[in-house]
Design a protein around this motif. Sequence first.
Motif: not given
Length: 82
Positions: A36-64
Motif C-alpha cells: 500500500r505504501a508503494e502504491a501511495v508513493r507511486l501516485r504521489q510521484r505521478a502527481a509531482l511529475l504532472e505538476l512539474l510538467v504543467q509548471t514548466m509549460a506555464e513558465l516556459h522552462i526548458s529541460m536544459a
Amino acid sequence: MRTSAAPRPSAADHLHDSPAARAIQATLRQALRARRAEAVRLRQRAALLELLVQTMAELHISMAELNAARRATLPAWKHPEA
C-alpha cells in the motif's frame, strides 16, 4: 458428556495461536502495508511529475534550464560528468 457451553479448542486453534502463525500473520500484514505504501508513493510521484510538467509549460522552462538548475544544486562529487 460435557456440560460446559464453551467449545474445546481444536488443533487448528492451537496452530493459529502459535508463535510461528503469529509471525506469518505479522509478515503478511507488513507486506500488505509495504504494498500500500508503494502504491501511495507511486501516485504521489505521478502527481509531482504532472505538476512539474504543467509548471514548466506555464513558465516556459526548458529541460536544459531544469538540468542546469539541477546540476547547480548538486554537490561537486555527485556531478555525472565528474
